[in-house]
Design a protein around this motif. Structure first.
Motif, PDB file in Angstrom:
ATOM      1  N   ILE A 145       0.820  -1.209   0.000  1.00 21.39           N
ATOM      2  CA  ILE A 145       0.000   0.000   0.000  1.00 21.39           C
ATOM      3  C   ILE A 145       0.854   1.260   0.000  1.00 21.39           C
ATOM      4  CG2 ILE A 145      -0.199   0.136   2.510  1.00 21.39           C
ATOM      5  CD1 ILE A 145      -3.102   1.090   2.082  1.00 21.39           C
ATOM      6  N   ASP A 146       2.130   1.133   0.394  1.00 23.17           N
ATOM      7  CA  ASP A 146       3.027   2.289   0.384  1.00 23.17           C
ATOM      8  C   ASP A 146       3.181   2.882  -1.015  1.00 23.17           C
ATOM      9  OD1 ASP A 146       4.040  -0.014   2.272  1.00 23.17           O
ATOM     10  OD2 ASP A 146       4.518   1.872   3.287  1.00 23.17           O
ATOM     11  N   ARG A 147       2.928   2.088  -2.034  1.00 19.22           N
ATOM     12  CA  ARG A 147       3.086   2.548  -3.418  1.00 19.22           C
ATOM     13  C   ARG A 147       1.806   3.150  -3.988  1.00 19.22           C
ATOM     14  NH1 ARG A 147       7.320   0.123  -6.298  1.00 19.22           N
ATOM     15  NH2 ARG A 147       6.035   0.174  -8.170  1.00 19.22           N
ATOM     16  N   LEU A 148       0.730   3.129  -3.208  1.00 17.51           N
ATOM     17  CA  LEU A 148      -0.564   3.563  -3.735  1.00 17.51           C
ATOM     18  C   LEU A 148      -0.573   5.040  -4.113  1.00 17.51           C
ATOM     19  CD1 LEU A 148      -3.502   3.063  -4.436  1.00 17.51           C
ATOM     20  CD2 LEU A 148      -4.076   3.341  -2.009  1.00 17.51           C
ATOM     21  N   ALA A 149      -0.033   5.895  -3.249  1.00 17.13           N
ATOM     22  CA  ALA A 149      -0.066   7.337  -3.521  1.00 17.13           C
ATOM     23  C   ALA A 149       0.662   7.674  -4.818  1.00 17.13           C
ATOM     24  CB  ALA A 149       0.542   8.098  -2.345  1.00 17.13           C
ATOM     25  N   ALA A 150       1.839   7.070  -5.022  1.00 28.35           N
ATOM     26  CA  ALA A 150       2.597   7.336  -6.247  1.00 28.35           C
ATOM     27  C   ALA A 150       1.848   6.836  -7.475  1.00 28.35           C
ATOM     28  CB  ALA A 150       3.971   6.670  -6.154  1.00 28.35           C
ATOM     29  N   MET A 151       1.202   5.697  -7.350  1.00 31.08           N
ATOM     30  CA  MET A 151       0.454   5.148  -8.479  1.00 31.08           C
ATOM     31  C   MET A 151      -0.708   6.062  -8.854  1.00 31.08           C
ATOM     32  SD  MET A 151      -2.645   3.386  -8.951  1.00 31.08           S
ATOM     33  CE  MET A 151      -3.318   2.681 -10.436  1.00 31.08           C
ATOM     34  N   LEU A 152      -1.362   6.637  -7.846  1.00 31.39           N
ATOM     35  CA  LEU A 152      -2.489   7.530  -8.113  1.00 31.39           C
ATOM     36  C   LEU A 152      -2.035   8.821  -8.790  1.00 31.39           C
ATOM     37  CD1 LEU A 152      -4.540   7.091  -4.817  1.00 31.39           C
ATOM     38  CD2 LEU A 152      -5.009   6.075  -7.052  1.00 31.39           C
ATOM     39  N   GLU A 153      -0.827   9.252  -8.493  1.00 25.53           N
ATOM     40  CA  GLU A 153      -0.297  10.443  -9.157  1.00 25.53           C
ATOM     41  C   GLU A 153      -0.002  10.153 -10.630  1.00 25.53           C
ATOM     42  OE1 GLU A 153      -0.072  13.519  -8.068  1.00 25.53           O
ATOM     43  OE2 GLU A 153      -0.982  12.894  -6.175  1.00 25.53           O
ATOM     44  N   GLU A 154       0.505   8.958 -10.896  1.00 21.73           N
ATOM     45  CA  GLU A 154       0.829   8.589 -12.277  1.00 21.73           C
ATOM     46  C   GLU A 154      -0.433   8.340 -13.101  1.00 21.73           C
ATOM     47  OE1 GLU A 154       3.322   5.186 -12.109  1.00 21.73           O
ATOM     48  OE2 GLU A 154       4.937   6.197 -11.013  1.00 21.73           O
ATOM     49  N   GLU A 155      -1.401   7.669 -12.519  1.00 23.60           N
ATOM     50  CA  GLU A 155      -2.654   7.353 -13.214  1.00 23.60           C
ATOM     51  C   GLU A 155      -3.829   7.729 -12.316  1.00 23.60           C
ATOM     52  OE1 GLU A 155      -2.914   3.608 -15.464  1.00 23.60           O
ATOM     53  OE2 GLU A 155      -0.963   3.128 -14.592  1.00 23.60           O
ATOM     54  N   PRO A 156      -4.145   8.995 -12.230  1.00 23.11           N
ATOM     55  CA  PRO A 156      -5.199   9.424 -11.306  1.00 23.11           C
ATOM     56  C   PRO A 156      -6.565   8.870 -11.694  1.00 23.11           C
ATOM     57  CG  PRO A 156      -4.517  11.224 -12.732  1.00 23.11           C
ATOM     58  CD  PRO A 156      -3.552  10.124 -12.962  1.00 23.11           C
ATOM     59  N   PRO A 157      -7.382   8.548 -10.703  1.00 21.90           N
ATOM     60  CA  PRO A 157      -8.735   8.067 -11.001  1.00 21.90           C
ATOM     61  C   PRO A 157      -9.611   9.214 -11.492  1.00 21.90           C
ATOM     62  CG  PRO A 157      -8.464   8.350  -8.641  1.00 21.90           C
ATOM     63  CD  PRO A 157      -7.117   8.612  -9.256  1.00 21.90           C
ATOM     64  N   SER A 158     -10.715   8.852 -12.106  1.00 21.21           N
ATOM     65  CA  SER A 158     -11.667   9.850 -12.588  1.00 21.21           C
ATOM     66  C   SER A 158     -13.063   9.257 -12.478  1.00 21.21           C
ATOM     67  CB  SER A 158     -11.365  10.230 -14.039  1.00 21.21           C
ATOM     68  OG  SER A 158     -11.573   9.114 -14.893  1.00 21.21           O
ATOM     69  N   GLU A 159     -14.039  10.028 -12.920  1.00 23.93           N
ATOM     70  CA  GLU A 159     -15.414   9.542 -12.840  1.00 23.93           C
ATOM     71  C   GLU A 159     -15.611   8.290 -13.684  1.00 23.93           C
ATOM     72  OE1 GLU A 159     -19.946  11.224 -13.666  1.00 23.93           O
ATOM     73  OE2 GLU A 159     -18.258  12.618 -13.486  1.00 23.93           O
ATOM     74  N   ARG A 160     -14.863   8.182 -14.782  1.00 30.73           N
ATOM     75  CA  ARG A 160     -14.982   7.011 -15.655  1.00 30.73           C
ATOM     76  C   ARG A 160     -13.888   5.973 -15.410  1.00 30.73           C
ATOM     77  NH1 ARG A 160     -18.701   7.070 -19.381  1.00 30.73           N
ATOM     78  NH2 ARG A 160     -19.788   9.002 -19.903  1.00 30.73           N
ATOM     79  N   ARG A 161     -12.931   6.289 -14.548  1.00 31.53           N
ATOM     80  CA  ARG A 161     -11.879   5.328 -14.210  1.00 31.53           C
ATOM     81  C   ARG A 161     -11.738   5.307 -12.689  1.00 31.53           C
ATOM     82  NH1 ARG A 161      -6.012   5.923 -16.767  1.00 31.53           N
ATOM     83  NH2 ARG A 161      -5.931   7.746 -15.403  1.00 31.53           N
ATOM     84  N   ARG A 162     -12.604   4.529 -12.083  1.00 30.08           N
ATOM     85  CA  ARG A 162     -12.602   4.447 -10.628  1.00 30.08           C
ATOM     86  C   ARG A 162     -11.753   3.268 -10.167  1.00 30.08           C
ATOM     87  NH1 ARG A 162     -18.924   4.978  -9.283  1.00 30.08           N
ATOM     88  NH2 ARG A 162     -19.043   3.608 -11.086  1.00 30.08           N
ATOM     89  N   TYR A 163     -11.185   3.415  -8.993  1.00 29.70           N
ATOM     90  CA  TYR A 163     -10.353   2.362  -8.427  1.00 29.70           C
ATOM     91  C   TYR A 163     -11.004   1.818  -7.159  1.00 29.70           C
ATOM     92  CZ  TYR A 163      -6.598   4.190 -11.412  1.00 29.70           C
ATOM     93  OH  TYR A 163      -5.838   4.603 -12.485  1.00 29.70           O
ATOM     94  N   GLY A 164     -11.116   0.500  -7.113  1.00 28.33           N
ATOM     95  CA  GLY A 164     -11.504  -0.179  -5.886  1.00 28.33           C
ATOM     96  C   GLY A 164     -10.262  -0.827  -5.310  1.00 28.33           C
ATOM     97  N   ILE A 165      -9.924  -0.511  -4.071  1.00 27.15           N
ATOM     98  CA  ILE A 165      -8.630  -0.908  -3.509  1.00 27.15           C
ATOM     99  C   ILE A 165      -8.843  -1.801  -2.290  1.00 27.15           C
ATOM    100  CG2 ILE A 165      -6.463  -0.048  -2.546  1.00 27.15           C
ATOM    101  CD1 ILE A 165      -7.345   2.677  -4.052  1.00 27.15           C
ATOM    102  N   LEU A 166      -8.225  -2.981  -2.333  1.00 31.11           N
ATOM    103  CA  LEU A 166      -8.319  -3.949  -1.238  1.00 31.11           C
ATOM    104  C   LEU A 166      -7.023  -3.924  -0.437  1.00 31.11           C
ATOM    105  CD1 LEU A 166      -9.930  -6.303   0.089  1.00 31.11           C
ATOM    106  CD2 LEU A 166      -8.666  -7.837  -1.434  1.00 31.11           C
TER     107      LEU A 166
END
Length: 279
Positions: A145-166
């Protein structure tokens, strides 16, 4: 000249030479049949294991024994009992949901499910793989999960690209809970959903009874959860290959959702609903 007796006096089948074998036809309701003996012609109204009832065009009904002696469209047939095919029961996927008829994989959605590690991804695939392919949902793993913030910066979610995270070990006061809270409050929090189970590792989301265990062993603080689990169970644990074999052993015990803890089941279902909901 055709010699119906043949040249071999010991040859079999001479009695049936020149005869054609009648087709066996089920006495299905509505089938029009002619009785060879007296020419009675009618449609099947009822049939059981031994007899068939015919009704002619004048409404007269007669019953005959099944077997030879009937004509269908001028051809000799042997009438047999009709055995209706039992309706097929709907199939269920490993997650317990009903599988659609000849369900094919859908084109991948932009929305996706993110999990912490490879083992999480493999477990989700084994139980929910059919459902995810039918919905076009891709599962990716973060390697922590430590890598989650960086991943969101590279590929930010949007209304049509939502992320469900476990997330593993999502309990009050844990590192995972703090990171999840920060991200949810941040600028990307609108189009993602973070849920988790309370176990330190996804291994413990497999019911111990499925592996013949009464309970998962308690691993002392400071000891890697996978290494400590293997040691307590008497499994090799010295190398990454040992841990990989241990995981294959655990994963092989999972046949369906019944082998998983409810704390994981509900969370994955929640994520699937989230990423497949209409924008």
């Amino acid at each position: 000249m055709d010699d119906r007796y043949g040249t071999d006096v010991l040859a079999s089948g001479w009695r049936g030479h020149g005869r054609t074998e009648s087709s066996r036809v089920p006495a299905e309701r509505g089938l029009v049949i002619e009785v060879q003996a007296d020419g009675f012609c009618g449609a099947v109204t009822h049939a059981d294991a031994a007899t068939v009832e015919l009704e002619d065009r004048f409404g007269a009904r007669r019953r005959f024994p099944l077997g030879p002696g009937f004509l269908v469209e001028g051809s000799h047939v042997v009438l047999v009992a009709h055995r209706p095919v039992a309706p097929q029961q709907p199939k269920r996927t490993a997650s317990g949901s009903f599988a659609g008829p000849d369900e094919r994989a859908r084109v991948a959605r932009a929305s996706r499910i993110l999990v912490e590690g490879r083992h999480d991804a493999e477990l989700v695939e084994k139980v929910w793989g059919d459902d995810l392919r039918a919905e076009g949902v891709v599962v990716e793993y973060l390697e922590g999960i430590d890598r989650l913030a960086a991943m969101l910066e590279e590929e930010p979610p949007s209304e049509r690209r939502r992320y469900g995270i476990l997330v593993d070990h999502l309990v009050p006061g844990s590192k995972e809970a703090r990171i999840a809270a920060e991200i949810t409050r941040g600028r990307h929090g609108t189009n993602l959903l973070i849920v988790g189970h309370p176990e330190i590792d996804v291994w413990q989301c497999v019911r111990p009874a499925s592996l013949g265990l009464r309970a998962w062993p308690t691993v002392p603080r400071g000891v890697d959860i996978k290494v400590g689990t293997c040691r307590a169970l008497g499994w090799p644990s010295e190398t990454p290959a040992d841990l990989a074999r241990a995981w294959r052993r655990i994963l092989s015990a999972v046949g369906s959702y019944r082998d998983l803890e409810p704390s994981l089941l509900g969370r994955v279902e929640e994520l699937i609903d989230y990423v497949t909901a209409a924008p």
